[in-house]
Design a protein around this motif. Structure first.
Motif, PDB file in Angstrom:
ATOM      1  N   GLU A 127     -96.077   2.523 -49.665  1.00 41.11           N
ATOM      2  CA  GLU A 127     -95.659   3.910 -49.522  1.00 41.11           C
ATOM      3  C   GLU A 127     -96.654   4.829 -49.625  1.00 41.11           C
ATOM      4  N   ILE A 128     -97.432   4.692 -50.478  1.00 43.59           N
ATOM      5  CA  ILE A 128     -98.689   5.576 -50.877  1.00 43.59           C
ATOM      6  C   ILE A 128     -99.509   5.839 -49.491  1.00 43.59           C
ATOM      7  N   ASP A 129     -99.815   4.729 -48.939  1.00 43.65           N
ATOM      8  CA  ASP A 129    -100.570   4.899 -47.690  1.00 43.65           C
ATOM      9  C   ASP A 129    -100.031   5.428 -46.486  1.00 43.65           C
ATOM     10  N   ASN A 130     -98.689   5.350 -46.648  1.00 39.35           N
ATOM     11  CA  ASN A 130     -97.827   5.966 -45.538  1.00 39.35           C
ATOM     12  C   ASN A 130     -97.758   7.420 -45.697  1.00 39.35           C
ATOM     13  N   GLU A 131     -97.847   7.737 -46.974  1.00 42.44           N
ATOM     14  CA  GLU A 131     -97.733   9.265 -47.227  1.00 42.44           C
ATOM     15  C   GLU A 131     -99.058  10.030 -46.933  1.00 42.44           C
ATOM     16  N   ARG A 132    -100.088   9.304 -46.882  1.00 43.05           N
ATOM     17  CA  ARG A 132    -101.452   9.975 -46.728  1.00 43.05           C
ATOM     18  C   ARG A 132    -101.200  10.929 -45.479  1.00 43.05           C
ATOM     19  N   GLY A 133    -100.715  10.476 -44.488  1.00 42.51           N
ATOM     20  CA  GLY A 133    -100.846  11.198 -43.151  1.00 42.51           C
ATOM     21  C   GLY A 133     -99.825  12.374 -43.294  1.00 42.51           C
ATOM     22  N   VAL A 134     -98.851  12.060 -44.126  1.00 40.46           N
ATOM     23  CA  VAL A 134     -98.100  13.471 -44.303  1.00 40.46           C
ATOM     24  C   VAL A 134     -98.441  14.585 -44.998  1.00 40.46           C
ATOM     25  N   ILE A 135     -99.332  14.206 -46.161  1.00 38.69           N
ATOM     26  CA  ILE A 135    -100.009  15.126 -46.704  1.00 38.69           C
ATOM     27  C   ILE A 135    -101.057  15.752 -46.110  1.00 38.69           C
ATOM     28  N   ARG A 136    -101.864  14.932 -45.009  1.00 40.19           N
ATOM     29  CA  ARG A 136    -102.882  15.501 -44.136  1.00 40.19           C
ATOM     30  C   ARG A 136    -102.178  16.463 -43.277  1.00 40.19           C
ATOM     31  N   GLU A 137    -100.983  16.271 -42.714  1.00 41.55           N
ATOM     32  CA  GLU A 137    -100.346  17.148 -41.888  1.00 41.55           C
ATOM     33  C   GLU A 137     -99.921  18.538 -42.586  1.00 41.55           C
ATOM     34  N   GLU A 138     -99.645  18.294 -43.836  1.00 36.96           N
ATOM     35  CA  GLU A 138     -99.173  19.379 -44.572  1.00 36.96           C
ATOM     36  C   GLU A 138    -100.324  20.271 -44.870  1.00 36.96           C
ATOM     37  N   TRP A 139    -101.476  19.638 -45.170  1.00 34.73           N
ATOM     38  CA  TRP A 139    -102.840  20.395 -45.515  1.00 34.73           C
ATOM     39  C   TRP A 139    -103.116  21.094 -44.216  1.00 34.73           C
ATOM     40  N   ARG A 140    -103.102  20.438 -43.007  1.00 31.69           N
ATOM     41  CA  ARG A 140    -103.395  21.043 -41.705  1.00 31.69           C
ATOM     42  C   ARG A 140    -102.728  22.470 -41.484  1.00 31.69           C
ATOM     43  N   THR A 141    -101.341  22.179 -41.724  1.00 32.38           N
ATOM     44  CA  THR A 141    -100.484  23.458 -41.139  1.00 32.38           C
ATOM     45  C   THR A 141    -100.654  24.443 -42.515  1.00 32.38           C
ATOM     46  N   GLY A 142    -100.683  23.935 -43.432  1.00 34.07           N
ATOM     47  CA  GLY A 142    -100.777  24.979 -44.505  1.00 34.07           C
ATOM     48  C   GLY A 142    -102.119  25.729 -44.805  1.00 34.07           C
ATOM     49  N   SER A 143    -103.330  25.280 -43.714  1.00 37.76           N
ATOM     50  CA  SER A 143    -104.659  25.941 -43.993  1.00 37.76           C
ATOM     51  C   SER A 143    -104.412  27.244 -43.191  1.00 37.76           C
ATOM     52  N   THR A 144    -103.870  28.133 -43.667  1.00 40.46           N
ATOM     53  CA  THR A 144    -103.798  29.484 -43.138  1.00 40.46           C
ATOM     54  C   THR A 144    -104.927  30.449 -43.822  1.00 40.46           C
ATOM     55  N   ALA A 145    -105.088  31.546 -43.483  1.00 36.60           N
ATOM     56  CA  ALA A 145    -106.058  32.662 -43.848  1.00 36.60           C
ATOM     57  C   ALA A 145    -105.635  32.878 -45.312  1.00 36.60           C
ATOM     58  N   ASN A 146    -104.597  33.241 -45.688  1.00 34.72           N
ATOM     59  CA  ASN A 146    -104.166  33.405 -47.015  1.00 34.72           C
ATOM     60  C   ASN A 146    -104.445  32.208 -47.894  1.00 34.72           C
ATOM     61  N   ARG A 147    -104.177  31.007 -47.558  1.00 35.82           N
ATOM     62  CA  ARG A 147    -104.458  29.966 -48.387  1.00 35.82           C
ATOM     63  C   ARG A 147    -106.052  29.775 -48.608  1.00 35.82           C
ATOM     64  N   ARG A 148    -106.800  30.087 -47.778  1.00 35.14           N
ATOM     65  CA  ARG A 148    -108.055  29.872 -47.734  1.00 35.14           C
ATOM     66  C   ARG A 148    -108.600  31.082 -48.635  1.00 35.14           C
ATOM     67  N   LEU A 149    -108.264  32.137 -48.658  1.00 36.83           N
ATOM     68  CA  LEU A 149    -108.669  33.254 -49.614  1.00 36.83           C
ATOM     69  C   LEU A 149    -108.077  33.060 -50.679  1.00 36.83           C
ATOM     70  N   TRP A 150    -106.831  32.487 -51.170  1.00 35.92           N
ATOM     71  CA  TRP A 150    -106.506  32.433 -52.610  1.00 35.92           C
ATOM     72  C   TRP A 150    -107.431  31.113 -53.104  1.00 35.92           C
ATOM     73  N   ARG A 151    -107.926  30.368 -52.321  1.00 35.84           N
ATOM     74  CA  ARG A 151    -108.878  29.099 -52.775  1.00 35.84           C
ATOM     75  C   ARG A 151    -110.208  29.653 -53.012  1.00 35.84           C
ATOM     76  N   ASP A 152    -110.599  30.444 -52.118  1.00 35.17           N
ATOM     77  CA  ASP A 152    -111.983  30.903 -52.386  1.00 35.17           C
ATOM     78  C   ASP A 152    -112.104  31.943 -53.443  1.00 35.17           C
ATOM     79  N   ILE A 153    -111.388  32.902 -53.671  1.00 33.58           N
ATOM     80  CA  ILE A 153    -111.127  34.077 -54.378  1.00 33.58           C
ATOM     81  C   ILE A 153    -111.032  33.319 -55.938  1.00 33.58           C
ATOM     82  N   ASN A 154    -110.390  32.293 -55.936  1.00 35.82           N
ATOM     83  CA  ASN A 154    -110.421  31.545 -57.450  1.00 35.82           C
ATOM     84  C   ASN A 154    -111.480  30.995 -57.816  1.00 35.82           C
ATOM     85  N   LYS A 155    -112.360  30.702 -56.825  1.00 32.48           N
ATOM     86  CA  LYS A 155    -113.636  30.092 -57.456  1.00 32.48           C
ATOM     87  C   LYS A 155    -114.572  31.120 -57.986  1.00 32.48           C
ATOM     88  N   GLN A 156    -114.214  32.295 -57.678  1.00 33.62           N
ATOM     89  CA  GLN A 156    -115.179  33.541 -58.248  1.00 33.62           C
ATOM     90  C   GLN A 156    -114.724  33.984 -59.391  1.00 33.62           C
TER      91      GLN A 156
END
Length: 466
Positions: A153-182
């Protein structure tokens, strides 16, 4: 005047982290049953009939992505997914299939979320037939201590998470992540973004996920919330019988927290993205979070009233600003509350009109400085007071219409954030008594104390225009 001095002193002690003021506790609503089991699990149970014949079941975990090790980056969120892919008493998809068969739909009524510091699961709008109630309670038990985490079940879920990562990789998400690093250098918030790293998602060992679960999911960091058309005494007995045998996690020690380090000079953070739809300025005056004792006290409640009034007055000013065609600012907001983790902040935001970012930055800083120097006036305060009391009166009149899920969210916020839960009758009475004594001088003295000349973060996120 004495009350002003006492409240101001309390805020100074809160800011310095010193616990030296004796506070008056806010009462707890008599209609909610609260208890703590010997293993540390906290429960909240309340009878409510909005809607009739239905019940809410929530479990709040005071853990999230900030507690991950580098080889677990993204696994707090991954674990949330696995809670729906098999537990001890609901193998495979039985949990979803069974509850959908009784009208509790996956996604809308069966859901969860993971953040940096908390994870909350829920079964909403559950029919109050005895067998269904028992099954819902058993789900909370399994989410607490018996998620199966089977390798396939863990291995089956990897693809689901990858797809969520892909669809969630919006500009707002990237900016939030990168600004937090600073903004959050030297803390886990600098490198954790909940969804995680695809390199970890693709390759983590089953043991890494199971280790996170065994380390952090335990009754001492969990609360269950049950609100609905139920017999509270019977439900409490079932909770005690089912959850008391869960063994406490004794080996991990105290759950760590991660306060942001102090900074003498302002932190300046800048991030741009070609796909950003708009730009935003943010100015934070950060400080340590108040103690739970303060947040659950009358002094803390009065402080929150003052903050609400100040936020209302600022919102009215900013509305007038937005209506000014000559302003370079399209929208502006401000408030005081949690910044991240155990750090609070007085925060100001401004969205500039496209192409007028420099003008907006100057206007933004001028407006903040004007508030910092001069505060508010009597006329503004009177408008804010009326609006606050009107909202309180409306809540009191509609108290019998309050829905189960609203109570449930309030109770797990009490557990996670020490938000007071005195009940609307007390809140209405206390608010009326306090507001009638508040002067604009007291509002200004308390609110302006939240500004400082250090621990400042100034950030800009916007479109990369080349």
């Amino acid at each position: 005047m004495k009350k002003i001095v006492l409240l101001f002193a309390a805020i100074l002690f809160v800011a310095s982290g010193i616990q030296a003021v004796e506070y008056t506790p806010v009462p707890v609503d008599k209609d909610v049953r609260i208890g703590v089991l010997p293993n540390g699990l906290t429960y909240y149970i309340r009878h409510n009939e909005e809607p009739k014949g239905r019940c809410e079941f929530h479990i709040a975990q005071a853990v999230g992505a900030s507690l991950e090790q580098d080889n677990q980056n993204g696994l707090a969120h991954f674990l949330e997914h696995m809670a729906f892919n098999g537990t001890k008493n609901f193998p495979g998809k039985l949990l979803i299939n069974y509850f959908e068969s009784v009208g509790v739909s996956f996604g809308y009524n069966i859901n969860a979320y993971t953040s940096l510091d908390e994870t909350v699961y829920r079964l909403s709008n559950v029919p109050t037939r005895t067998g269904v109630l028992d099954s819902a309670l058993l789900v909370l038990h399994d989410w607490s201590c018996a998620i199966a985490l089977e390798g396939e079940e863990i291995d089956n879920e990897r693809g689901v998470i990858r797809e969520e990562w892909r669809t969630g990789s919006t500009a707002n998400r990237r900016l939030w992540r990168d600004i937090n690093k600073q903004k959050y250098i030297g803390t886990p918030y600098e490198k954790r973004d909940v969804i995680g790293d695809t390199a970890v998602i693709n390759n983590f060992s089953h043991k890494a996920l199971r280790d996170y679960y065994k380390m952090w999911y335990g009754p001492d960091l969990q609360s269950i919330v049950i609100v609905g058309d139920i017999d509270v005494d019977k439900m409490e007995k079932k909770v005690k019988d089912l959850f008391s045998p869960i063994a406490p996690r004794k080996s991990r020690g105290v759950r760590p927290h991660f306060p942001l380090p102090e900074n003498e000079k302002p932190i300046l953070a800048l991030c741009t993205d070609k796909e950003a739809a708009y730009s935003i300025f943010e100015l934070d005056y950060k400080r340590p979070q108040a103690s739970d004792e303060f947040k659950l006290s009358e002094e803390g409640y009065k402080f929150n009233i003052i903050i609400s009034l100040a936020e209302s007055m600022m919102a009215q000013r900013f509305l007038e600003l937005q209506l000014d065609p000559n302003s370079a600012i399209m929208q502006m907001q401000a408030g005081y509350g949690n910044l991240i983790g155990v750090t609070d902040a007085l925060q100001f935001y401004a969205v500039p009109k496209d192409g007028r970012e420099l003008d907006a930055c100057a206007e933004f800083t001028y407006i903040v400085e004007q508030i910092k120097r001069f505060g508010f006036n009597e006329a503004e305060l009177e408008v804010a007071k009326r609006a606050y009391l009107n909202d309180m009166e409306k809540s009191l009149k509609e108290k019998d219409k309050r829905e189960n899920i609203s109570y449930a969210r309030e109770y797990y916020r009490n557990y996670l954030d020490a938000e007071p839960i005195p009940g609307i009758e007390w809140e209405y009475k206390f608010s009326n008594a306090v507001i009638n004594t508040l002067s604009v001088e007291e509002i200004n003295e308390v609110f302006l104390s939240l500004f400082s000349d250090k621990n400042i973060i100034f950030s800009f996120q916007g479109k990369d225009k080349g």
